[in-house]
Enzyme design. Sequence first.
Site, PDB file in Angstrom:
ATOM      1  N   LYS A  11     -12.417 -10.991  -6.849  1.00 22.82           N
ATOM      2  CA  LYS A  11     -13.131 -10.348  -7.962  1.00 22.82           C
ATOM      3  C   LYS A  11     -12.179 -10.086  -9.135  1.00 22.82           C
ATOM      4  O   LYS A  11     -10.972  -9.909  -8.935  1.00 22.82           O
ATOM      5  CB  LYS A  11     -13.782  -9.029  -7.536  1.00 22.82           C
ATOM      6  CG  LYS A  11     -12.820  -7.876  -7.191  1.00 22.82           C
ATOM      7  CD  LYS A  11     -12.568  -6.895  -8.325  1.00 22.82           C
ATOM      8  CE  LYS A  11     -11.677  -5.755  -7.868  1.00 22.82           C
ATOM      9  NZ  LYS A  11     -10.443  -5.508  -8.442  1.00 22.82           N
ATOM     10  N   ASP A 138     -13.859  -1.647  -2.689  1.00 23.01           N
ATOM     11  CA  ASP A 138     -14.332  -2.888  -3.322  1.00 23.01           C
ATOM     12  C   ASP A 138     -15.251  -3.716  -2.419  1.00 23.01           C
ATOM     13  O   ASP A 138     -15.804  -4.728  -2.858  1.00 23.01           O
ATOM     14  CB  ASP A 138     -13.133  -3.768  -3.721  1.00 23.01           C
ATOM     15  CG  ASP A 138     -12.389  -3.220  -4.927  1.00 23.01           C
ATOM     16  OD1 ASP A 138     -13.022  -2.536  -5.752  1.00 23.01           O
ATOM     17  OD2 ASP A 138     -11.179  -3.498  -5.047  1.00 23.01           O
TER      18      ASP A 138
HETATM   19  O1  C5P Z   1     -10.853   2.349  -0.989  1.00 21.92           O
HETATM   20  P1  C5P Z   1      -9.525   1.696  -1.001  1.00 21.92           P
HETATM   21  O2  C5P Z   1      -8.808   1.804   0.322  1.00 21.92           O
HETATM   22  O3  C5P Z   1      -9.569   0.293  -1.511  1.00 21.92           O
HETATM   23  O4  C5P Z   1      -8.651   2.491  -2.069  1.00 21.92           O
HETATM   24  C1  C5P Z   1      -7.236   2.421  -2.118  1.00 21.92           C
HETATM   25  C2  C5P Z   1      -6.707   3.654  -2.837  1.00 21.92           C
HETATM   26  O5  C5P Z   1      -7.103   3.624  -4.206  1.00 21.92           O
HETATM   27  C3  C5P Z   1      -7.254   4.966  -2.312  1.00 21.92           C
HETATM   28  O6  C5P Z   1      -6.447   5.491  -1.300  1.00 21.92           O
HETATM   29  C4  C5P Z   1      -7.254   5.863  -3.528  1.00 21.92           C
HETATM   30  O7  C5P Z   1      -5.983   6.412  -3.709  1.00 21.92           O
HETATM   31  C5  C5P Z   1      -7.485   4.898  -4.675  1.00 21.92           C
HETATM   32  N1  C5P Z   1      -8.881   4.839  -5.156  1.00 21.92           N
HETATM   33  C6  C5P Z   1      -9.392   5.893  -5.903  1.00 21.92           C
HETATM   34  N2  C5P Z   1     -10.677   5.829  -6.378  1.00 21.92           N
HETATM   35  C7  C5P Z   1     -11.442   4.747  -6.142  1.00 21.92           C
HETATM   36  C8  C5P Z   1     -10.936   3.655  -5.401  1.00 21.92           C
HETATM   37  C9  C5P Z   1      -9.643   3.741  -4.928  1.00 21.92           C
HETATM   38  O8  C5P Z   1      -8.699   6.887  -6.137  1.00 21.92           O
HETATM   39  N3  C5P Z   1     -12.680   4.707  -6.631  1.00 21.92           N
END
Ligand code: C5P
Length: 285
Positions: A11, A138
């Site tokens: 993406k 994502d």
């Molecule tokens: O959800 P994911 O594991 O992909 O997110 C990785 C990191 O990115 C999370 O631990 C968080 O610190 C940050 N994040 C965030 N807000 C989001 C997506 C991700 O703060 N909407």
Amino acid sequence: MTTLQQRAYAKLNLTLDILGRREDGYHDLESVMQQITLCDDIELDVETGEDWRLLCEADGIPLDSSNLAWKAAGVFYRELGKDPQGITIRIEKRIPSQAGLAGGSADAAAVLLALNDYEGKPFSQRELMKLGEKIGSDVPFCIFGGTALVKGRGEEVEQIAPMPRCFYCVAMPDFSVSTADLYAKADEADCLYHPNTEAMRKALVKGELMEAAGCIGNTMEALVSCEHPEIEKIKEVMLDSGALGAAMTGSGSAVYGIFDSFDMAAVASMSLMEQGLRTYLATNV
Ligand code: C5P
């Protein structure tokens, strides 16, 4: 044993706006996301009668239950209340990691989609997206695909008018960024850039590529480029080669340019390769 195959598409964030920090530590986002043809190939053997395994030849990819593709298979069968009697996941990696291209999330989404088909579609698309949320922010978009407006933590996904036909050159600088650190940096910043998501949505409704390319932008880009001037340099090469717009995707470090001709995207790619960068050419899925 049955073998399933599924493509996992990367993406791009055409826009990425951070609206604020939430009580759960995540951030509320507003982002126009686009799935592109740069992809990994996933192959799944189900009912192997052996222990779970994950095989991938690319460097730095976890081969155990910490891999999002493995996690996805675990979440899927737990929710279904069924034992798949052994799974082997093979990943042919092309999407660079730690690039802001959602490579790991795309693999997880592909696993969920393949297993859902194989099991006779026990979950609707929305239910599958809900499962995806447990794996990463994502993943719901990667299940949905196409062009979408994504909000909340990443779980609110709304179809919008598609990005007009175009070509992307994606370049990967040789540094990576920690997503969590970058969000923390955004919390501390006095002043953040905010792309105009509404203008982007309107440009897409009109089907105007030039206008849409002029609306791309990423809140996180300045937070990365202040320490890594390479980002700006890559953008300059893209724009000098005829890009209609160029920006960093997600938390980086990949940078993409949007072109209305494949040849111009290829010229940008060659110039960047001459500078030692890994580049990828893609179009909309
Ligand atoms: O959800 P994911 O594991 O992909 O997110 C990785 C990191 O990115 C999370 O631990 C968080 O610190 C940050 N994040 C965030 N807000 C989001 C997506 C991700 O703060 N909407």
